[in-house]
Design an enzyme around this catalytic site. Structure first.
Site, PDB file in Angstrom:
ATOM      1  N   GLU A  35       0.872  -1.178   0.000  1.00  0.00           N
ATOM      2  CA  GLU A  35       0.000   0.000   0.000  1.00  0.00           C
ATOM      3  C   GLU A  35       0.906   1.224   0.000  1.00  0.00           C
ATOM      4  OE1 GLU A  35      -4.124  -0.701   2.359  1.00  0.00           O
ATOM      5  OE2 GLU A  35      -2.350  -0.876   3.597  1.00  0.00           O
ATOM      6  N   ASN A  95      -6.014  -2.872   6.325  1.00  0.00           N
ATOM      7  CA  ASN A  95      -6.274  -3.106   7.751  1.00  0.00           C
ATOM      8  C   ASN A  95      -7.627  -2.551   8.194  1.00  0.00           C
ATOM      9  OD1 ASN A  95      -4.003  -4.570   8.301  1.00  0.00           O
ATOM     10  ND2 ASN A  95      -2.790  -2.833   9.001  1.00  0.00           N
TER      11      ASN A  95
HETATM   12  N1  3HC Z   1       9.062 -16.332   3.813  1.00  0.00           N
HETATM   13  C1  3HC Z   1       9.213 -16.758   2.544  1.00  0.00           C
HETATM   14  N2  3HC Z   1       8.352 -17.629   1.975  1.00  0.00           N
HETATM   15  C2  3HC Z   1       7.360 -18.112   2.725  1.00  0.00           C
HETATM   16  C3  3HC Z   1       7.155 -17.728   4.068  1.00  0.00           C
HETATM   17  C4  3HC Z   1       8.079 -16.784   4.596  1.00  0.00           C
HETATM   18  N3  3HC Z   1       7.964 -16.329   5.850  1.00  0.00           N
HETATM   19  N4  3HC Z   1       6.063 -18.374   4.551  1.00  0.00           N
HETATM   20  C5  3HC Z   1       5.608 -19.133   3.540  1.00  0.00           C
HETATM   21  N5  3HC Z   1       6.372 -18.971   2.465  1.00  0.00           N
HETATM   22  C6  3HC Z   1       6.206 -19.583   1.153  1.00  0.00           C
HETATM   23  C7  3HC Z   1       6.438 -21.049   1.237  1.00  0.00           C
HETATM   24  O1  3HC Z   1       7.795 -21.384   1.138  1.00  0.00           O
HETATM   25  C8  3HC Z   1       5.635 -21.548   0.050  1.00  0.00           C
HETATM   26  O2  3HC Z   1       6.327 -21.295  -1.164  1.00  0.00           O
HETATM   27  P1  3HC Z   1       6.517 -22.478  -2.250  1.00  0.00           P
HETATM   28  O3  3HC Z   1       5.115 -22.882  -2.614  1.00  0.00           O
HETATM   29  O4  3HC Z   1       7.275 -21.790  -3.357  1.00  0.00           O
HETATM   30  O5  3HC Z   1       7.285 -23.519  -1.550  1.00  0.00           O
HETATM   31  C9  3HC Z   1       4.421 -20.644   0.067  1.00  0.00           C
HETATM   32  O6  3HC Z   1       4.832 -19.450   0.725  1.00  0.00           O
HETATM   33  C10 3HC Z   1       3.278 -21.280   0.802  1.00  0.00           C
HETATM   34  O7  3HC Z   1       3.729 -21.589   2.120  1.00  0.00           O
HETATM   35  P2  3HC Z   1       3.428 -22.938   2.910  1.00  0.00           P
HETATM   36  O8  3HC Z   1       3.181 -24.061   1.954  1.00  0.00           O
HETATM   37  O9  3HC Z   1       4.465 -23.112   3.967  1.00  0.00           O
HETATM   38  O10 3HC Z   1       2.172 -22.626   3.758  1.00  0.00           O
HETATM   39  P3  3HC Z   1       0.792 -22.102   3.286  1.00  0.00           P
HETATM   40  O11 3HC Z   1       0.402 -22.585   1.936  1.00  0.00           O
HETATM   41  O12 3HC Z   1      -0.055 -22.403   4.465  1.00  0.00           O
HETATM   42  O13 3HC Z   1       1.020 -20.527   3.189  1.00  0.00           O
HETATM   43  C11 3HC Z   1       1.027 -18.349   4.012  1.00  0.00           C
HETATM   44  C12 3HC Z   1       1.446 -19.773   4.269  1.00  0.00           C
HETATM   45  C13 3HC Z   1       1.811 -17.781   2.837  1.00  0.00           C
HETATM   46  C14 3HC Z   1       1.364 -17.542   5.273  1.00  0.00           C
HETATM   47  C15 3HC Z   1      -0.505 -18.328   3.684  1.00  0.00           C
HETATM   48  O14 3HC Z   1      -1.202 -19.054   4.672  1.00  0.00           O
HETATM   49  C16 3HC Z   1      -1.113 -16.944   3.597  1.00  0.00           C
HETATM   50  O15 3HC Z   1      -0.974 -16.242   2.619  1.00  0.00           O
HETATM   51  N6  3HC Z   1      -1.807 -16.528   4.689  1.00  0.00           N
HETATM   52  C17 3HC Z   1      -2.450 -15.228   4.777  1.00  0.00           C
HETATM   53  C18 3HC Z   1      -1.435 -14.197   5.178  1.00  0.00           C
HETATM   54  C19 3HC Z   1      -2.010 -12.814   5.212  1.00  0.00           C
HETATM   55  O16 3HC Z   1      -3.207 -12.575   5.162  1.00  0.00           O
HETATM   56  N7  3HC Z   1      -1.127 -11.827   5.355  1.00  0.00           N
HETATM   57  C20 3HC Z   1      -1.491 -10.444   5.496  1.00  0.00           C
HETATM   58  C21 3HC Z   1      -1.574 -10.107   6.952  1.00  0.00           C
HETATM   59  S1  3HC Z   1      -2.012  -8.416   7.210  1.00  0.00           S
HETATM   60  C22 3HC Z   1      -0.544  -7.615   7.244  1.00  0.00           C
HETATM   61  O17 3HC Z   1       0.524  -8.169   7.114  1.00  0.00           O
HETATM   62  C23 3HC Z   1      -0.614  -6.153   7.460  1.00  0.00           C
HETATM   63  C24 3HC Z   1      -0.016  -5.759   8.774  1.00  0.00           C
HETATM   64  O18 3HC Z   1      -0.088  -4.359   8.916  1.00  0.00           O
HETATM   65  C25 3HC Z   1      -0.679  -6.398   9.930  1.00  0.00           C
END
Ligand code: 3HC
Length: 286
Positions: A154, A192
């Site tokens: 953003e 948010n």
């Molecule tokens: N760093 C780098 N890559 C990561 C990672 C990290 N911390 N966490 C996950 N990944 C990668 C994995 O390696 C995987 O990549 P690949 O398919 O190439 O191997 C891919 O992301 C998917 O990860 P996983 O298979 O381990 O796990 P999930 O499929 O459960 O995905 C997640 C995990 C990416 C966290 C997913 O659940 C997701 O997108 N969740 C929602 C997160 C969200 O809403 N975020 C926004 C929050 S609001 C915010 O941040 C604003 C702030 O102000 C609060």
């Protein structure tokens, strides 16, 4: 406009290390500043672990990891950021701390065309801009967690931000492989403002005994295809961060839905901050 080659990142927690990692992987020289030497070392460890995980998952080669690491300098001296063309601060979500950091950056960053961006999730960008001698070059740049995965930034121009700064920030976000949306400089911005009331509602549902954590999360994962349910997501973001954002939004709008529920406050006080502390709504292993 020339692309950025030297980036400064202040703060190497969850967001700062993610921003630094993405930038180093996109070929930028990155100086990461932390408050103390120990914090700088911990930041390097966190970032190295994340790159190692990328290698283990086949997302990057060992050579790419080593190249990224060679582009990163960790320091506890803000003066090492003097020649940066762009700096993103990602320190704790606390107005006074952020103002101190942006003031200090304004003094040390020598290039007077350099942009100072804040990764705040809720503090008015204009409050930070007017604390500097370059209010036209201060802007909000809000990344999402996990930074290497989420595609959005953003971009939040304050009332004082120049059009050139906004365009350079959009270009820089694209340089990092991100897409941008323009958000207003009001608490919660776009994402948010929509997300946090939903997360708080999930805490209230659990608090009132309406449903168990797993049922709430599975409901949203299986029923609405969200990648994770609201309580797991709070654990990922950090309960303290969610509380801080909710407080800023509540302070600005006085909307009861934005007030952090008592359960969230108690968990923060107890140190149950989510994944980063090993315990939140769920337990996490080492
Ligand atoms: N760093 C780098 N890559 C990561 C990672 C990290 N911390 N966490 C996950 N990944 C990668 C994995 O390696 C995987 O990549 P690949 O398919 O190439 O191997 C891919 O992301 C998917 O990860 P996983 O298979 O381990 O796990 P999930 O499929 O459960 O995905 C997640 C995990 C990416 C966290 C997913 O659940 C997701 O997108 N969740 C929602 C997160 C969200 O809403 N975020 C926004 C929050 S609001 C915010 O941040 C604003 C702030 O102000 C609060």
């Amino acid at each position: 406009m020339d692309s950025v080659t030297r980036l400064g990142v202040v703060g190497c927690g969850l967001m700062g290390s993610g921003i630094a990692e993405v930038a180093a992987r996109h070929g930028l020289d990155v100086r990461v500043a932390e408050a103390t030497l120990d914090a700088a070392k911990a930041g390097r460890r966190r970032l190295t672990l994340s790159l190692d995980r990328g290698v283990a998952r086949g997302r990057l080669t060992e050579e790419q990891r080593d190249q990224a690491l060679s582009r990163l300098i960790f320091t506890h001296d803000l003066g090492d950021l003097a020649d940066c063309q762009f700096v993103v601060e990602a320190v704790a979500e606390n107005r006074d701390i952020k103002i101190d950091v942006i003031r200090a950056l304004d003094k040390v960053v020598e290039d007077h065309t350099a942009i100072l961006a804040t990764n705040t999730s809720s503090i008015p960008v204009v409050d930070l801009a007017v604390a500097t001698e370059r209010p036209g070059q201060v802007i909000g740049m809000h990344f999402f967690n996990p930074v290497p995965v989420q595609r959005l930034v953003e971009v939040i121009p304050a009332l004082t931000t120049s059009a050139v700064t906004e365009q350079r920030t959009r270009d820089f976000s694209e340089q990092l492989g991100k897409r941008t949306v323009r958000a207003p400089d009001r608490a919660g911005f776009v994402v948010n403002a929509l997300l946090v009331p939903y997360l708080l509602s999930a805490v209230r549902m659990m608090e009132s005994g309406g449903a168990q954590a797993q049922d709430i999360d599975q409901g949203m994962e299986l029923g609405c295809a969200h990648p994770m349910g609201p309580l797991r997501l709070i654990d990922l973001i950090g309960l303290d961060t969610v509380q801080a954002i909710a407080e800023s939004m509540h302070e600005e709008f006085k909307e009861p839905l934005y007030a952090p529920p008592a359960l969230l406050r108690r968990m923060v006080t107890a140190g149950h901050l989510g994944r980063k502390s090993g315990r939140g709504f769920y337990p996490y292993g080492e």
